[in-house]
Design a protein around this motif. Structure first.
Motif, short mmCIF file in Angstrom:
data_model
loop_
_atom_site.label_atom_id
_atom_site.label_comp_id
_atom_site.label_asym_id
_atom_site.label_seq_id
_atom_site.Cartn_x
_atom_site.Cartn_y
_atom_site.Cartn_z
N PRO A 23 0.84 -1.20 0.00
CA PRO A 23 0.00 0.00 0.00
C PRO A 23 0.88 1.26 0.00
O PRO A 23 1.97 1.27 0.56
CB PRO A 23 -0.79 -0.10 1.30
N TYR A 24 0.36 2.32 -0.60
CA TYR A 24 1.14 3.55 -0.73
C TYR A 24 1.55 4.11 0.63
O TYR A 24 2.61 4.73 0.75
CB TYR A 24 0.34 4.59 -1.52
N GLY A 25 0.74 3.88 1.64
CA GLY A 25 1.06 4.37 2.98
C GLY A 25 2.39 3.84 3.49
O GLY A 25 3.11 4.53 4.21
N LEU A 26 2.75 2.61 3.12
CA LEU A 26 4.04 2.05 3.56
C LEU A 26 5.19 2.85 2.95
O LEU A 26 6.15 3.17 3.64
CB LEU A 26 4.18 0.58 3.16
N TYR A 27 5.06 3.20 1.68
CA TYR A 27 6.12 3.97 1.03
C TYR A 27 6.28 5.34 1.69
O TYR A 27 7.40 5.83 1.85
CB TYR A 27 5.84 4.12 -0.47
N GLN A 28 5.17 5.95 2.07
CA GLN A 28 5.24 7.24 2.76
C GLN A 28 5.92 7.06 4.12
O GLN A 28 6.75 7.89 4.51
CB GLN A 28 3.84 7.82 2.96
N PHE A 29 5.56 5.98 4.83
CA PHE A 29 6.18 5.71 6.12
C PHE A 29 7.69 5.49 5.96
O PHE A 29 8.49 5.99 6.75
CB PHE A 29 5.54 4.49 6.79
N VAL A 30 8.07 4.73 4.93
CA VAL A 30 9.50 4.45 4.69
C VAL A 30 10.25 5.74 4.42
O VAL A 30 11.36 5.93 4.93
CB VAL A 30 9.68 3.43 3.55
N ARG A 31 9.66 6.64 3.65
CA ARG A 31 10.34 7.92 3.37
C ARG A 31 10.55 8.71 4.66
O ARG A 31 11.62 9.27 4.90
CB ARG A 31 9.52 8.74 2.38
N PHE A 32 9.52 8.76 5.49
CA PHE A 32 9.62 9.49 6.75
C PHE A 32 10.64 8.83 7.68
O PHE A 32 11.50 9.51 8.25
CB PHE A 32 8.24 9.57 7.42
N ALA A 33 10.57 7.50 7.80
CA ALA A 33 11.51 6.77 8.66
C ALA A 33 12.94 6.92 8.15
O ALA A 33 13.88 7.07 8.94
CB ALA A 33 11.12 5.29 8.73
N ALA A 34 13.11 6.89 6.83
CA ALA A 34 14.45 7.04 6.24
C ALA A 34 15.00 8.43 6.53
O ALA A 34 16.18 8.58 6.88
CB ALA A 34 14.40 6.77 4.74
N MET A 35 14.16 9.45 6.39
CA MET A 35 14.62 10.81 6.67
C MET A 35 15.08 10.93 8.13
O MET A 35 16.17 11.45 8.40
CB MET A 35 13.52 11.83 6.39
N ILE A 36 14.28 10.42 9.04
CA ILE A 36 14.64 10.48 10.47
C ILE A 36 15.89 9.64 10.73
O ILE A 36 16.83 10.08 11.41
CB ILE A 36 13.47 9.99 11.35
N GLY A 37 15.92 8.42 10.20
CA GLY A 37 17.05 7.52 10.42
C GLY A 37 18.35 8.07 9.86
O GLY A 37 19.39 8.05 10.53
N PHE A 38 18.31 8.56 8.63
CA PHE A 38 19.53 9.10 8.02
C PHE A 38 19.98 10.39 8.70
O PHE A 38 21.18 10.65 8.80
CB PHE A 38 19.35 9.31 6.52
#
Length: 99
Positions: A23-38
């Motif tokens: 689902p598209y929501g997972l991709y949005q979550f991954v982008r947010f998590a990646a920004m915070i993680g990186f």
């Protein structure tokens, strides 16, 4: 496992999950998590005076940030996800060798 390596493993798993039809929501979550993680990894690398890693993690945080999305198309994003995921896993093992 230290917090940096845990973040890298979690992000790598999330990037590999993006290869599946989710689902598209997972991709949005991954982008947010990646920004915070990186962003955290850049801060941590800066604390260790590793300027090359700081630059890489800031660039990755900008690439994955969810606010001003960079439209690369699904195929290119899949390639980016694989490359970044493999790079994160390799960096975990590289850091293990240094310790």
């Amino acid at each position: 496992m230290n917090i940096d390596n845990a973040i890298k493993v979690v992000l790598a798993i999330l990037f590999f999950l993006c290869l599946a039809d989710m689902p598209y929501g997972l991709y949005q979550f991954v982008r947010f998590a990646a920004m915070i993680g990186f962003t955290y990894l850049a801060y941590s690398a800066n604390q260790q005076a590793n300027k090359n890693e700081v630059f890489i993690y800031i660039a990755l945080a900008i690439l994955f940030q969810p606010i001003f999305k960079i439209a690369l198309g699904r195929t290119i994003w899949n390639i980016v996800d694989v490359i970044v995921g493999i790079g994160l896993i390799l960096s975990v093992f590289q850091n293990k060798d240094k310790n």
